[in-house]
Design a protein around this motif. Structure first.
Motif, PDB file in Angstrom:
ATOM      1  N   VAL A  16       7.870   7.273   6.121  1.00  0.00           N
ATOM      2  CA  VAL A  16       7.982   8.324   5.412  1.00  0.00           C
ATOM      3  C   VAL A  16       7.679   8.485   4.207  1.00  0.00           C
ATOM      4  N   GLU A  17       8.026   9.664   3.625  1.00  0.00           N
ATOM      5  CA  GLU A  17       7.581   9.677   2.006  1.00  0.00           C
ATOM      6  C   GLU A  17       7.972   8.354   1.340  1.00  0.00           C
ATOM      7  N   GLN A  18       6.726   7.653   0.571  1.00  0.00           N
ATOM      8  CA  GLN A  18       6.839   6.536  -0.484  1.00  0.00           C
ATOM      9  C   GLN A  18       8.161   6.474  -1.154  1.00  0.00           C
ATOM     10  N   HIS A  19       8.787   5.519  -0.944  1.00  0.00           N
ATOM     11  CA  HIS A  19      10.195   5.359  -1.612  1.00  0.00           C
ATOM     12  C   HIS A  19      10.375   4.249  -2.640  1.00  0.00           C
ATOM     13  N   ASP A  20       9.565   4.430  -3.778  1.00  0.00           N
ATOM     14  CA  ASP A  20       9.372   3.223  -4.782  1.00  0.00           C
ATOM     15  C   ASP A  20      10.730   2.853  -5.125  1.00  0.00           C
ATOM     16  N   GLY A  21      10.843   1.509  -4.918  1.00  0.00           N
ATOM     17  CA  GLY A  21      12.129   0.766  -5.382  1.00  0.00           C
ATOM     18  C   GLY A  21      13.321   0.645  -4.453  1.00  0.00           C
ATOM     19  N   ILE A  22      13.077   1.388  -3.145  1.00  0.00           N
ATOM     20  CA  ILE A  22      13.999   1.186  -2.082  1.00  0.00           C
ATOM     21  C   ILE A  22      13.653   0.822  -0.734  1.00  0.00           C
ATOM     22  N   ASP A  23      14.310  -0.258  -0.177  1.00  0.00           N
ATOM     23  CA  ASP A  23      13.585  -0.951   0.632  1.00  0.00           C
ATOM     24  C   ASP A  23      13.595  -0.069   2.249  1.00  0.00           C
ATOM     25  N   CYS A  24      12.406  -0.536   2.888  1.00  0.00           N
ATOM     26  CA  CYS A  24      12.478   0.428   4.225  1.00  0.00           C
ATOM     27  C   CYS A  24      13.555   0.668   4.937  1.00  0.00           C
ATOM     28  N   PRO A  25      14.215  -0.397   5.269  1.00  0.00           N
ATOM     29  CA  PRO A  25      15.407   0.009   6.169  1.00  0.00           C
ATOM     30  C   PRO A  25      16.373   0.978   5.658  1.00  0.00           C
ATOM     31  N   ASP A  26      16.492   1.358   4.392  1.00  0.00           N
ATOM     32  CA  ASP A  26      17.497   2.411   4.004  1.00  0.00           C
ATOM     33  C   ASP A  26      16.779   3.742   4.015  1.00  0.00           C
ATOM     34  N   ARG A  27      15.419   3.709   4.467  1.00  0.00           N
ATOM     35  CA  ARG A  27      14.605   4.987   4.681  1.00  0.00           C
ATOM     36  C   ARG A  27      13.898   4.618   5.753  1.00  0.00           C
ATOM     37  N   ASP A  28      14.430   4.672   7.045  1.00  0.00           N
ATOM     38  CA  ASP A  28      13.786   4.564   8.351  1.00  0.00           C
ATOM     39  C   ASP A  28      13.519   5.888   8.996  1.00  0.00           C
ATOM     40  N   GLY A  29      13.771   6.851   8.319  1.00  0.00           N
ATOM     41  CA  GLY A  29      13.561   8.371   8.897  1.00  0.00           C
ATOM     42  C   GLY A  29      14.411   8.568  10.331  1.00  0.00           C
ATOM     43  N   ASN A  44       0.691  -1.291  -0.017  1.00  0.00           N
ATOM     44  CA  ASN A  44      -0.185   0.017  -0.028  1.00  0.00           C
ATOM     45  C   ASN A  44       0.727   0.984   0.006  1.00  0.00           C
ATOM     46  N   ALA A  45       0.136   2.203  -0.497  1.00  0.00           N
ATOM     47  CA  ALA A  45       0.802   3.812  -0.465  1.00  0.00           C
ATOM     48  C   ALA A  45      -0.082   4.609   0.215  1.00  0.00           C
ATOM     49  N   LEU A  46       0.089   5.154   1.005  1.00  0.00           N
ATOM     50  CA  LEU A  46      -1.094   6.055   1.697  1.00  0.00           C
ATOM     51  C   LEU A  46      -0.973   7.432   1.126  1.00  0.00           C
ATOM     52  N   GLN A  47      -2.147   7.867   0.745  1.00  0.00           N
ATOM     53  CA  GLN A  47      -2.509   9.417   0.430  1.00  0.00           C
ATOM     54  C   GLN A  47      -2.850  10.307   1.297  1.00  0.00           C
ATOM     55  N   CYS A  48      -2.112  11.071   1.865  1.00  0.00           N
ATOM     56  CA  CYS A  48      -2.591  12.043   2.674  1.00  0.00           C
ATOM     57  C   CYS A  48      -3.644  13.055   2.257  1.00  0.00           C
ATOM     58  N   PRO A  49      -4.847  13.111   2.984  1.00  0.00           N
ATOM     59  CA  PRO A  49      -6.158  13.780   2.260  1.00  0.00           C
ATOM     60  C   PRO A  49      -5.743  15.404   2.383  1.00  0.00           C
ATOM     61  N   SER A  50      -4.662  15.869   3.133  1.00  0.00           N
ATOM     62  CA  SER A  50      -4.379  17.326   3.217  1.00  0.00           C
ATOM     63  C   SER A  50      -3.726  17.895   2.251  1.00  0.00           C
ATOM     64  N   CYS A  51      -2.173  17.369   2.705  1.00  0.00           N
ATOM     65  CA  CYS A  51      -0.962  17.607   1.881  1.00  0.00           C
ATOM     66  C   CYS A  51      -0.781  16.697   0.625  1.00  0.00           C
ATOM     67  N   LEU A  52      -1.319  15.830   0.283  1.00  0.00           N
ATOM     68  CA  LEU A  52      -1.332  14.659  -0.772  1.00  0.00           C
ATOM     69  C   LEU A  52      -0.074  14.171  -0.825  1.00  0.00           C
ATOM     70  N   LEU A  53       0.671  14.054   0.066  1.00  0.00           N
ATOM     71  CA  LEU A  53       1.977  13.361   0.320  1.00  0.00           C
ATOM     72  C   LEU A  53       1.725  11.718   0.468  1.00  0.00           C
ATOM     73  N   ARG A  54       2.392  10.898  -0.490  1.00  0.00           N
ATOM     74  CA  ARG A  54       2.344   9.483  -0.550  1.00  0.00           C
ATOM     75  C   ARG A  54       3.284   9.291   0.525  1.00  0.00           C
ATOM     76  N   ILE A  55       2.783   7.977   1.253  1.00  0.00           N
ATOM     77  CA  ILE A  55       3.455   7.602   2.573  1.00  0.00           C
ATOM     78  C   ILE A  55       3.692   6.102   2.641  1.00  0.00           C
ATOM     79  N   CYS A  56       4.850   5.715   2.941  1.00  0.00           N
ATOM     80  CA  CYS A  56       4.999   4.313   3.064  1.00  0.00           C
ATOM     81  C   CYS A  56       4.476   4.036   4.475  1.00  0.00           C
ATOM     82  N   PRO A  57       3.420   3.074   4.540  1.00  0.00           N
ATOM     83  CA  PRO A  57       3.051   2.809   5.823  1.00  0.00           C
ATOM     84  C   PRO A  57       3.631   1.866   6.570  1.00  0.00           C
ATOM     85  N   GLN A  58       5.010   1.582   6.282  1.00  0.00           N
ATOM     86  CA  GLN A  58       5.624   0.399   7.071  1.00  0.00           C
ATOM     87  C   GLN A  58       7.017   1.170   7.915  1.00  0.00           C
ATOM     88  N   CYS A  59       7.265   2.378   7.193  1.00  0.00           N
ATOM     89  CA  CYS A  59       8.422   3.022   7.879  1.00  0.00           C
ATOM     90  C   CYS A  59       8.197   4.418   8.130  1.00  0.00           C
TER      91      CYS A  59
END
Length: 706
Positions: A617-630, A600-615
């Motif tokens: 942070v902003e959705q990171h297509d093609g990059i594993d979550c451990p590399d983008r743990d915020g 899933n990629a969640l879409q914020c209804p207010s700022c429209l940011l696409r969010i990774c629901p696992q880690c």
């Protein structure tokens, strides 16, 4: 009867159900929707076929035909039993082959007016010069020529016509004006409105057929293996002198490739003028016709302002139907879309009537007489719609801006008149029941219902009016009290807040504790900052567990204070559940969401940011979550090397830098023993515990017996 719960919209998009004491009973975040939009369905597929297919795999409640505006394919809106069902259907169905077609599915973005909107990043807007001619008009005087230019600039109704003084060839008279962007079939008679020129001459049109351009563009795109879902050309008039077309592709990558292929192309069919292609971020709204009529003028003004002031942003009316209008907001830069969305949804919500910065409201507007008054205002000022909301205690206006200002002034004047009325209270006590049955109906008919308030909690009659009205009300109260043969009994119990004799009593029906009205208001206002919920009665030395009725808080607080209290209760609820809720990572965005499974990629209804629901942070297509743990890993490492623990009650992180082992959580006010993390309702209990279990409170004062 008093409502047992209260439904509120928090931060524009979240629906929250509050129970007694402002206890949160249910939260629906702005990320959650039971709807799923399914597109690219062949036009020969029936709605019942779609319903049968979906029902085999999911729990479906409803399927409706959508309003995508794409003629080659269908779009349907399916409502599932829950947002989880809709989310699962989106993961399973998107990109699969059904009915001999690759279908696309999308969860709609929630909007502030409670209807879903679809966001697209697979669309390209193509623009090119509209078919037009250049005209040369001759005038005998300079005054006539300049008047014609002024008329051309002011008559921007359907098509933008440009005009200027011209000194080259051809010379039509002493003064020649050159007109551009004229429709190709313009006649001399039609030009007479431009100050009656002496003579006219036209150039050859740049080209004549928009359809030929569309065919050429489609051929160029398809010859490069870019599969088109739809190609829609906006109908004339071409107000800016540009033809605009929306082309929808299967993927965002195809849309980007199409822009490179079409942008700045000079085909022969456009007279060798350039075509311009932009990869657009778009948001489409389906608005009921009755609501659209109320805001039609505001929509037109908003559209015109975008054209003039906001480069790269547009608003287009895509489709009209018997039930709704589809409006599309688009920007070249996706970051600008959130600002357009916020401004447009404010327009949809209407204008809340305010005076001196405060929301304007009086109980009169919720009574039959007040509702009749509002209906008469709408009749007098045709084109204005007034919505009264007794629960949120506000009036909202829709319609022409000038008329809104007039009606707002009338409502402010009416509110001022209502506020200057003298008010008196008559305490009924145990006589309130007989008074309701035998005296109140006739008194309401005599004085008017807008002048009377029967407060069942305070057991009193509040009358607004003049001396004559008060005299009639007093006689009615005295009659029923004589019949009851009982004298008024004053409650002399002490107020749980100030511990003094109760003044202007407010009594809780469940536990019968009475408060001073001012003290109760102060208690509720303090809860906004303290954020300690649910709110319970402070009687019996703070041992009473009866929750404060939520409707009572709504009665004694102003509309703004009540909304602030509801938001404080919601924020406290969210902070107590860090594993269940997360804040949108976009700065200053107040939306929260629940984690979702991978895929899933969640879409914020207010700022429209696409969010990774696992880690988170902003959705990171093609990059594993451990590399983008915020920074979560680094933060956890920091916790291990510092004296940090979670509050046992609200789970908020606490760092103990110095001091004794008696720690008080600043969020939930819980008293905590830092050694064993046991909690205590009061400070004296924790001191006894630490001395008995840990030999002291853990600082230098222990040796002194303190």
């Amino acid at each position: 009867p008093a409502p047992l719960f209260y439904m509120a919209t928090v931060h524009d998009y979240m629906r929250v159900k509050f129970g007694a004491g402002f206890r949160i009973q249910e939260v629906k975040t702005g990320f959650e929707t039971p709807w799923l939009y399914i597109s690219n369905i062949p036009p020969n597929v029936l709605i019942n076929d779609i319903l049968r297919f979906l029902s085999k795999h999911f729990r479906v409640q409803d399927v409706r035909m959508g309003t995508s505006g794409q003629r080659e394919t269908l779009e349907v809106r399916a409502r599932f039993s829950s947002h989880i069902e809709a989310r699962n259907a989106n993961i399973i169905l998107n990109g699969t082959r059904q009915w001999d077609s690759i279908i696309s599915t999308q969860l709609p973005v929630n909007t502030a007016h409670a209807r879903g909107a679809t966001i697209q990043d697979t669309a390209v807007q193509i623009e090119w010069d509209a078919p037009s001619i250049v005209g040369y008009a001759g005038y005998s005087t300079e005054v006539q020529a300049k008047k014609a230019i002024a008329i051309a600039k002011a008559s921007y109704s359907e098509t933008y016509i440009w005009a200027h003084m011209y000194s080259g060839l051809p010379q039509m008279a002493a003064y020649t004006v050159r007109f551009g962007n004229l429709p190709i079939h313009t006649t001399k008679e039609q030009m007479s409105k431009y100050s009656n020129p002496l003579d006219m001459m036209w150039s050859m049109p740049n080209y004549t057929s928009v359809d030929q351009v569309v065919t050429s563009l489609r051929r160029r795109l398809e010859s490069n293996s870019l599969e088109i879902n739809s190609f829609d050309t906006l109908i004339p008039p071409y107000r800016d002198g540009r033809v605009k077309a929306w082309v929808h592709f299967r993927t965002p990558a195809s849309a980007k490739a199409a822009c490179k292929l079409i942008h700045l192309w000079k085909p022969r069919c456009t007279g060798r003028t350039r075509t311009f292609a932009y990869h657009m971020q778009s948001l489409s709204y389906s608005i009921p016709n009755n609501q659209y009529k109320q805001i039609q003028e505001d929509v037109a003004n908003f559209r015109e302002r975008l054209r003039r002031e906001v480069q790269g942003s547009t608003m287009d009316i895509i489709t009209f139907s018997a039930k709704s209008v589809t409006i599309q907001l688009s920007t070249v830069d996706g970051k600008d879309l959130k600002y357009l969305k916020a401004e447009f949804e404010q327009l949809l919500r209407g204008e809340v009537v305010k005076h001196n910065g405060e929301v304007l409201w009086d109980r009169f507007f919720s009574l039959p007489a007040g509702k009749t008054y509002l209906r008469k205002l709408q009749v007098i000022h045709s084109g204005i719609a007034i919505r009264g909301n007794p629960f949120r205690r506000r009036l909202t206006l829709f319609g022409n801006l000038g008329l809104r200002d007039i009606v707002k002034a009338v409502l402010i004047q009416k509110h001022s008149e209502l506020q200057v009325r003298e008010t008196r209270s008559f305490i009924l006590g145990s006589s309130i029941g007989p008074f309701m049955h035998f005296e109140f109906p006739s008194l309401s008919q005599t004085l008017g219902p807008e002048k009377l308030v029967l407060d069942l909690w305070k057991r009193e009659l509040v009358v607004s009016g003049r001396i004559h009205d008060f005299r009639i009300a007093r006689q009615a109260v005295q009659r029923i009290q004589r019949k009851q043969d009982s004298r008024l009994q004053h409650d002399v119990a002490s107020c749980p807040v100030c511990l003094g004799e109760v003044d202007c009593p407010v009594t809780l029906s469940q536990c019968t504790h009475s408060y001073c009205r001012a003290c109760l208001i102060s208690y509720l206002q303090a809860a906004i900052d303290n954020k300690f919920f649910p709110l319970t009665c402070l009687g019996d030395e703070n041992n009473c567990t009866s929750p404060l009725p939520i409707w009572l808080a709504r009665q004694v607080l102003s509309a703004g204070e009540f909304d602030s209290l509801a938001e404080a209760a919601f924020e406290a609820y969210i902070h107590e559940r860090p594993d269940e809720f997360h804040y949108c990572p976009s700065p200053n965005c107040m939306q929260v969401y629940r984690p979702a499974p991978s895929g899933n990629a969640l879409q914020c209804p207010s700022c429209l940011l696409r969010i990774c629901p696992q880690c988170h942070v902003e959705q990171h297509d093609g990059i594993d979550c451990p590399d983008r743990d915020g920074g979560v890993h680094l933060f956890n490492e920091w916790i291990k090397t510092h004296n940090v623990k979670n509050c046992p009650s609200c789970k908020v992180l606490i760092e103990r830098a110095e001091g004794c082992n008696h720690v008080t959580c600043i969020r939930c006010r819980t008293h905590i023993c830092w050694v064993c993390m046991q909690t205590f309702p009061r400070g004296d209990g924790i001191y006894n515990h630490m001395r008995a279990e840990h030999g002291g409170i853990g600082n230098a004062f222990d040796n002194d017996g303190l």
